[in-house]
Design a protein around this motif. Sequence first.
Motif, PDB file in Angstrom:
ATOM      1  N   GLN A   1     -40.385  44.253 129.840  1.00  0.00           N
ATOM      2  CA  GLN A   1     -39.955  42.977 128.934  1.00  0.00           C
ATOM      3  C   GLN A   1     -38.226  42.727 129.517  1.00  0.00           C
ATOM      4  O   GLN A   1     -37.946  41.810 129.320  1.00  0.00           O
ATOM      5  N   ALA A   2     -37.740  43.629 130.066  1.00  0.00           N
ATOM      6  CA  ALA A   2     -36.437  43.696 130.182  1.00  0.00           C
ATOM      7  C   ALA A   2     -36.281  42.414 131.640  1.00  0.00           C
ATOM      8  O   ALA A   2     -35.647  41.466 131.411  1.00  0.00           O
ATOM      9  N   SER A   3     -37.289  42.684 132.237  1.00  0.00           N
ATOM     10  CA  SER A   3     -37.214  41.741 133.395  1.00  0.00           C
ATOM     11  C   SER A   3     -37.707  40.283 133.102  1.00  0.00           C
ATOM     12  O   SER A   3     -37.251  39.349 133.306  1.00  0.00           O
ATOM     13  N   VAL A   4     -38.694  40.225 132.134  1.00  0.00           N
ATOM     14  CA  VAL A   4     -39.277  38.893 131.501  1.00  0.00           C
ATOM     15  C   VAL A   4     -37.981  38.242 130.754  1.00  0.00           C
ATOM     16  O   VAL A   4     -37.834  37.156 130.995  1.00  0.00           O
ATOM     17  N   HIS A   5     -37.274  39.059 130.065  1.00  0.00           N
ATOM     18  CA  HIS A   5     -36.031  38.550 129.332  1.00  0.00           C
ATOM     19  C   HIS A   5     -35.237  37.971 130.480  1.00  0.00           C
ATOM     20  O   HIS A   5     -34.554  36.732 130.037  1.00  0.00           O
ATOM     21  N   LEU A   6     -34.744  38.570 131.359  1.00  0.00           N
ATOM     22  CA  LEU A   6     -33.897  38.345 132.512  1.00  0.00           C
ATOM     23  C   LEU A   6     -34.398  36.911 133.171  1.00  0.00           C
ATOM     24  O   LEU A   6     -33.560  35.996 133.179  1.00  0.00           O
ATOM     25  N   HIS A   7     -35.682  36.951 133.565  1.00  0.00           N
ATOM     26  CA  HIS A   7     -36.043  35.724 134.027  1.00  0.00           C
ATOM     27  C   HIS A   7     -36.052  34.476 133.126  1.00  0.00           C
ATOM     28  O   HIS A   7     -35.595  33.252 133.685  1.00  0.00           O
ATOM     29  N   GLU A   8     -36.350  34.641 131.829  1.00  0.00           N
ATOM     30  CA  GLU A   8     -36.344  33.620 130.997  1.00  0.00           C
ATOM     31  C   GLU A   8     -34.842  33.014 130.718  1.00  0.00           C
ATOM     32  O   GLU A   8     -34.602  31.981 130.686  1.00  0.00           O
ATOM     33  N   LYS A   9     -33.851  34.013 130.687  1.00  0.00           N
ATOM     34  CA  LYS A   9     -32.551  33.631 130.740  1.00  0.00           C
ATOM     35  C   LYS A   9     -31.995  32.731 131.675  1.00  0.00           C
ATOM     36  O   LYS A   9     -31.063  32.067 131.725  1.00  0.00           O
ATOM     37  N   PHE A  10     -32.619  32.951 133.057  1.00  0.00           N
ATOM     38  CA  PHE A  10     -32.245  31.967 134.080  1.00  0.00           C
ATOM     39  C   PHE A  10     -33.513  30.791 134.200  1.00  0.00           C
ATOM     40  O   PHE A  10     -33.361  30.293 135.271  1.00  0.00           O
ATOM     41  N   ASN A  11     -34.091  30.420 133.215  1.00  0.00           N
ATOM     42  CA  ASN A  11     -34.846  29.511 133.019  1.00  0.00           C
ATOM     43  C   ASN A  11     -35.983  29.402 133.968  1.00  0.00           C
ATOM     44  O   ASN A  11     -36.494  28.185 134.549  1.00  0.00           O
ATOM     45  N   PHE A  12     -36.574  30.463 134.246  1.00  0.00           N
ATOM     46  CA  PHE A  12     -37.901  30.411 135.206  1.00  0.00           C
ATOM     47  C   PHE A  12     -38.882  29.991 134.047  1.00  0.00           C
ATOM     48  O   PHE A  12     -38.686  30.405 132.884  1.00  0.00           O
ATOM     49  N   SER A  13     -39.952  29.489 134.708  1.00  0.00           N
ATOM     50  CA  SER A  13     -41.045  29.021 133.908  1.00  0.00           C
ATOM     51  C   SER A  13     -42.031  29.941 134.037  1.00  0.00           C
ATOM     52  O   SER A  13     -42.537  30.538 135.218  1.00  0.00           O
ATOM     53  N   PHE A  14     -42.818  30.315 132.897  1.00  0.00           N
ATOM     54  CA  PHE A  14     -43.993  31.175 132.762  1.00  0.00           C
ATOM     55  C   PHE A  14     -45.154  30.489 133.399  1.00  0.00           C
ATOM     56  O   PHE A  14     -45.302  29.199 132.833  1.00  0.00           O
ATOM     57  N   CYS A  15     -46.028  30.931 134.221  1.00  0.00           N
ATOM     58  CA  CYS A  15     -46.911  30.236 135.141  1.00  0.00           C
ATOM     59  C   CYS A  15     -48.485  30.968 134.553  1.00  0.00           C
ATOM     60  O   CYS A  15     -49.411  30.358 135.263  1.00  0.00           O
TER      61      CYS A  15
END
Length: 182
Positions: A145-159
Motif C-alpha cells: 500500500q505504501a507504493s500504491v499511495h506513492l504512485h497515486e500521489k504522482f498521478n499514475f492511473s490504475f490499470c
Amino acid sequence: MRPAHPALIVHPAPDVADIMKIRTAELRDLAELLEIYNYEVEHGTATLDIQPRTQAQWEAWFFAHNIENHPLIVAEKNGNIAGYASLSAYRQKEAYCSTVELSVYVHPDFRKSGVATKLLEEILEMARQDESIHTVVSVITSENQASVHLHEKFNFSFCGTVREVGMKFGRYLDILQYQLIV
C-alpha cells in the motif's frame, strides 16, 4: 502563554547528516543496491523474486541501466545508499521501446523519510525529458500500500489487477498495474 511571533521563530539549519543527494548510480554502489533488493526478496513482497540475487546477476542488471532510456539513480544519505529508482525495459518486443517499467526500492532504515518521493520526482523528471519515453508502467503487489499511495500521489492511473499471479511466503498475491503517460 502566547506563542512566539512567527518571524521570531528560529528554525535550525538542516543537519548535514539529513541532507539527501540524488545521483546516477555507479558501480561502487552495486553491493548496497543488491543488499536493498535482497532484503525485500527475503522479507517483503515488493518483489516476487523468491531467491536472493547474486552479485553476477546484479551486475548484469546494473549494466542494463544508464543506457538508452533506462536510468538508474540512487538516494545517498550520510554516505549510504538510502534507496534507488530505475526505469527498465517493459517488454522485449520492439514496439514496447517507448514504455519503461519503474522500480523504486528503499533501504528499511530510510523508509518513511521521503526517500521514495525524492527518487520518484527525479526519475519521472528524467522520463519527461527523454523524448524516447512515452509511458511509465509500475507493477505493484496489492499488499504494498505504501507504493500504491506513492504512485497515486504522482498521478499514475490504475490499470487493473491480475489476481493470484504469484506465490510468495505460502500465499498467492495479486499485482496491480499503474501507468503514467509522460
